[in-house]
Design a protein around this motif. Sequence first.
Motif, PDB file in Angstrom:
ATOM      1  N   TYR A 117      16.910  24.654  -1.324  1.00 15.51           N
ATOM      2  CA  TYR A 117      16.476  25.465  -0.191  1.00 15.51           C
ATOM      3  C   TYR A 117      16.123  24.538   0.971  1.00 15.51           C
ATOM      4  O   TYR A 117      15.338  23.594   0.814  1.00 15.51           O
ATOM      5  N   TYR A 176       9.108  25.523   0.121  1.00 15.90           N
ATOM      6  CA  TYR A 176       9.882  25.251   1.336  1.00 15.90           C
ATOM      7  C   TYR A 176       9.285  25.964   2.551  1.00 15.90           C
ATOM      8  O   TYR A 176       9.389  25.479   3.672  1.00 15.90           O
ATOM      9  N   TYR A 177       8.626  27.137   2.333  1.00 16.89           N
ATOM     10  CA  TYR A 177       7.950  27.830   3.438  1.00 16.89           C
ATOM     11  C   TYR A 177       6.682  27.075   3.831  1.00 16.89           C
ATOM     12  O   TYR A 177       6.417  26.826   5.005  1.00 16.89           O
ATOM     13  N   LYS A 231      20.054  28.531   1.464  1.00 12.94           N
ATOM     14  CA  LYS A 231      20.089  28.134   0.053  1.00 12.94           C
ATOM     15  C   LYS A 231      21.484  27.642  -0.297  1.00 12.94           C
ATOM     16  O   LYS A 231      22.481  28.327  -0.052  1.00 12.94           O
ATOM     17  N   TYR A 234      11.070  31.392  10.456  1.00  9.32           N
ATOM     18  CA  TYR A 234      11.633  30.299   9.659  1.00  9.32           C
ATOM     19  C   TYR A 234      13.017  30.701   9.142  1.00  9.32           C
ATOM     20  O   TYR A 234      13.182  31.737   8.496  1.00  9.32           O
ATOM     21  N   VAL A 260      15.997  29.931   6.571  1.00 12.10           N
ATOM     22  CA  VAL A 260      16.128  29.313   5.256  1.00 12.10           C
ATOM     23  C   VAL A 260      17.597  29.417   4.819  1.00 12.10           C
ATOM     24  O   VAL A 260      18.202  30.488   4.920  1.00 12.10           O
ATOM     25  N   SER A 307      14.692  24.690   4.956  1.00 14.04           N
ATOM     26  CA  SER A 307      14.039  25.603   5.909  1.00 14.04           C
ATOM     27  C   SER A 307      13.730  24.869   7.203  1.00 14.04           C
ATOM     28  O   SER A 307      13.562  23.640   7.216  1.00 14.04           O
TER      29      SER A 307
END
Length: 576
Positions: free
Chosen positions: A160, A135-136, A174, A170, A172, A162
Motif C-alpha cells: 500500500y 499507511y494512513y 495497492k 489521502y 492510496v 499513500s
Amino acid sequence: MSLFRSRLLVPLLIAVAAIAAAFGHFAGRRAELVAIAQLQTEAVADATLRATLLRGDIERFRLMPVALTEDRGVLAALAGVPGAAQALSRRLKMLARETGAENIYLLDPRGRAISSSNYDAPRSFVGQDYAFRDYYREAVREGAGVQFGMGTVSRRPGLYVSHRTEAGGYIVVKRVFGRLERDWARAGGLTLVTDTNGIVVASSDPALRFRATRPLTPAQVAYFRQEMQSGDASVRPLQIAPTLNGRLVRLEGDRTRRVSAHVPAGDLGWTLHLYTPADPAATRAGRAVWLATALAVALIAALAWALALRIRQRRIRTAALEEEVAARTAQLRAAMDERAAGERRADELREELRQANRLAILGQITAGVAHETAQPVAAIRSYAANGIAFLERGDSDAAAANFGAIGRLTERIGAVTSELRGFARKGTGEIVSLRISEVIEGAALILRNRLARVGFSVDLGADPPVRAGRVRLEQVFVNLIQNALDALEDRRDGLIEIRLDADAGTVRVRIRDNGPGIAPQVAERLFTPFATSRANGLGLGLVIAHDIMHELGGALVWVPGAGGACFDLTLQRAAA
C-alpha cells in the motif's frame, strides 16, 4: 622374459585402473565445483536483474498517488461536490485497469474511503474506515506512507502506497505482486522476497509466502500474524540446509541442491533471494569427466592388450596388430571428438533457449518500468551489449569505457529517482549556473541510439549560462526529445531542431519536430496528468516537465501552429 612380463601385466593393469579411478573422482569433483561457481555467478546476475525490476515496479506505483494529489476530480470529491465522488470512482477504475494496480481509492481526512476503483464490486471499499491502517497513520504524520499488509476486504496481501492531497485527503494505491510472481516462476528457479525480519512477502511459489527464513521471537511472530491477519499457520520456519561445504543449499521438503543469491530490493529493507537448481549442470559436468576417464581406461586397456599380444606373437603378426591398434585408437578419438562437439552444440542450444526465455520475460516486465528511467535503462543495455562484444574481441579499453558509461547512467537513474521524490515534496534541488549545451549533451547520452535514426540540429548561439538544477533540467529535455522521437517513429525524414534566443534577463529554448503535431483533443488538457495519445503512455512526462520548469523560476509552453510539435522553455539568465 616373456613370462616375467606376463606376470607383471595384471598388477600393472590394476594399478592403472586405480589411478584412473582416483583421477576420475577428483576430476569429476573439480568439474562439479567449476560448474557450481559458474551457476553462482549467473544466479547473482539474474537476482540483481529481478531486484532492479522489482524496485522499478515499486517506484512506478509510488509516483501514482503523487500525480493524483492535485487532480481536480480528487479535490472536487473531497470538497463534497455533488456527483464528484462517483465520477472519480469511475476514473480510478479505468486507471487501475490501465496501470495494473489492485485498487486505487481516496480517503477523507478522517480515513474513510469516499471513492474507489472497486466502487461497483460487492465488497466495495467506499464507506470503509481505514484510519487504523499504518499507511494512513504514516501519511498523516509524514505526508506519505508505505505498508505491506493484508487487505481487510479482499484478503489479498499487497503493498500500500499513500500520499496526502492538497485538500487534506489521502490517495492510496495497492500493488499486488501476483503477476510479478508468475513471471518469476516462468523464468525458472525459486524467487523469494523477504522483509526486514526475514519473512517471505512475495514468492514464485505461493506455498512459501509468510514463511520465516530465520529465527524470530514470539513477539515478532505474534505482531506479524496480528498485522497481516494471516492465522496461526503462518510464519512457520522455512528450513534451508547448507550442503557441499556451504556452496549449495537444500530447501525444506526438496532434495534438489541449489545455488543461492541474495541482493537488496529497494529502500523498504527487503531482500530478494534466488535459488537455482544446481544438480543438472553439476551432474552433466561430473558425467562428462567420468566418461572421459572411462574412455581413457578403455584406451589404456586396449594398449595393454595389444602389448600382451605383441609379447605372445613376436613374428609377422606384430606389425599387423600394431596397425590395427592404431586404427582403433584413431576411431576412438574421432568418436570422442564427435561426442564432445555434439555436447558443446547441445550446451550452446540450451543456453540460447534460456537466453531467449530470459529476454522474452524481460521484455514483458520492462514495459512496466517507471517513465523517467526507461531511456537510461535502454542505454545501459546498449552499453552492456557493446561492452560484452568488446570483451569477446579482447578490446578491454573500449569495454571499460562502456562499463564506465553504465556507471554514469546508473548514477543518473538514482539521481532521477531522488529528483522525482523531491518533486513530490515540492523541492527544487540545488540551483547552479550552467549552460544549455551541457544539458543537451547529457540528454543525448541517454537517447543516443534513438537520436541516430533522425536528424538532430542544435543551434545555441553564444550559449549564455542559465540558473537551474542540472538533473531536473536534463529531465525536462529528455522528456521533450523522447516525445519528439516517439512522434517521428515512422518517418524517414524525421528532424528535431533546438534553437536558443536570449535577452538581458531570460533565455528561451525552442524544441521542434516535423512530426504530426499535437492532437486537438490532447492539446486541451496537455499539462494535466494522464493526457496522452500513445497507447502505452502514462501521460506524466509533460506534467512533470511543466512543474519542474515552474519550480526553476521558468516556464514550459506549447507553441501551436508551428508545424509538428513545438515547445518553448524559458529560464532565468545567470551572470556570466
